[in-house]
Design an enzyme around this catalytic site. Sequence first.
Site, PDB file in Angstrom:
ATOM      1  CB  SER A  88       0.975   3.957  -3.995  1.00  0.00           C
ATOM      2  OG  SER A  88      -0.215   4.222  -4.134  1.00  0.00           O
ATOM      3  CG  ASP A 146      -0.416   4.869  -0.565  1.00  0.00           C
ATOM      4  OD1 ASP A 146      -1.310   4.871  -1.175  1.00  0.00           O
ATOM      5  OD2 ASP A 146      -0.152   5.674  -0.068  1.00  0.00           O
ATOM      6  CG  ASP A 205      -3.191   7.554  -0.943  1.00  0.00           C
ATOM      7  OD1 ASP A 205      -3.537   6.486  -1.554  1.00  0.00           O
ATOM      8  OD2 ASP A 205      -2.296   8.239  -1.998  1.00  0.00           O
TER       9      ASP A 205
HETATM   10 MG    MG Z   1      -2.150   5.552  -3.325  1.00  0.00          MG
END
Ligand code: MG
Length: 492
Positions: A114, A259, A261
């Site tokens: 991440s 990543d 999100d």
């Molecule tokens: Mg993330």
Amino acid sequence: MSLGAIPPSSETTRPDSVPRLFGTDGIRLVVGREMTPRFVAEVASALAGYLDGRGTVLIARDFRTSSEAMVKILAGTLLMHGVDVRDMGVMPTPCLQFNTQGVAGAMGLTVTASHNPNEFNGIKFTGPQGMEIPREAEEIIERALHYGRYPEAVWEKIGTFRQDPDGVDRYVGSILDHVDVAAIRAWAPTVVLDCGNGTSLMTSPQLLRELGCRVITLNANPDGHFTGRPSEPNEANLADLRKAVVDFGAQLGVAHDGDSDRVAFIDEHGAFVPGEVTLAVFARYRLQQEPGATIVTSVTSSTAVTEVVRDSGGRLAVTKSGSLPVAEGVYEHRGSFAGEENGGYYWPEHQVARDGPMSSAKMLELLARSRRPLSELVAEVPSFHLIKTKVRLAQEALAAREIKPFLVREAGAILEHEAVSLDLRDGVKAVYDDGWLLVRPSGTEPICRVFAESRDRGRAEAILQQGIELVERLLHEWQAEHPETAAATPGA
Ligand code: MG
């Protein structure tokens, strides 16, 4: 799901002896130090045991320098244990989560750390519902790793491997199915997209183009060294994006973490919009569409969100912090929108997972339909000062274990005397007449997060300072009582 590889119960009666590997979002470790080739293979073997040597695992990755190598170890090991593997290539975590739900009973792995610094890499585990796997499943994998109990690999039973090149198109297609494409195309805004050298460069230039935007990209080249900016999309890291929004006369700036999100927005004047303010703007928009709906958030959320949901006639459900507790809260409370102050927002009509690209499309829909600039919508959100910091815990090895419950227990005992009320759902949240303090040890890193909020900036800063001093004092006490462990080397 079969539990074929659980060690005998005699070994599970001492759960404290099994080291915890999973944080709040998978396993994250330093490559070459703990994340060794052997360890990666053992994680795959443990997962194969959990799956009883069958089923399908979808694997995706980010651009980190070690990610492709880790994918190959994971895939090869799973195949040798009889598990089928679909290599999804580079894609955002929410894209992998979306695709995993499309394959009956499948699990997903994303090789990513991440927003963590370059030296880290990690493995995120997605269950068949597209959410992170539950803690019980993590414990089964941790026990298998600890005791070295893995299923056998036999030549007659090798899994099948295939590459799936269509995952991004399926995912972008679902986003386009769930936003008002016509309204955004009619508006045709200029958007500056900062991918931060992360996986959103696989989805979001295409997504925004199909929404009819004029798209200007920053850091949209794959680079595992994150040379453009640090991966965390906070105000300090987005100075280039803020400037570009102004320079190009854009209506919106969009930034994702590594990543993808999560998402952060920049308004048309180049101002960073804090995540809790975006959460309130989204919550109000959703309640305009669906009066009386339930909005799900976590204990870290601003009072601004509470007030907006109340004033918009909605219901608020509050969970522990983290992507899985919030996702579970969406199912439990039939939430129609969810999010946290860190920039993770959930749109259940698309999928119950934090989704940065979907959130960027929803922001464009909101702006296109309201015909108002983002700065005006932000100005209507009640003004609170939510500030946060982290106190580094002295011992990495201890951080995941005794120190954290100690901090929560002792901070609670002290704060209950001065607070109007205490919320112990996640860490310790002390609520005062004019603000609140949250002391919450991290599930993923050797740190203790401290949050403070008040309408008054000075008061918020004073509460934060009080929280920092409290944590530091407790750490000092703990070290004094445990001189033997305080001498241990980090990571031991
Ligand atoms: Mg993330």
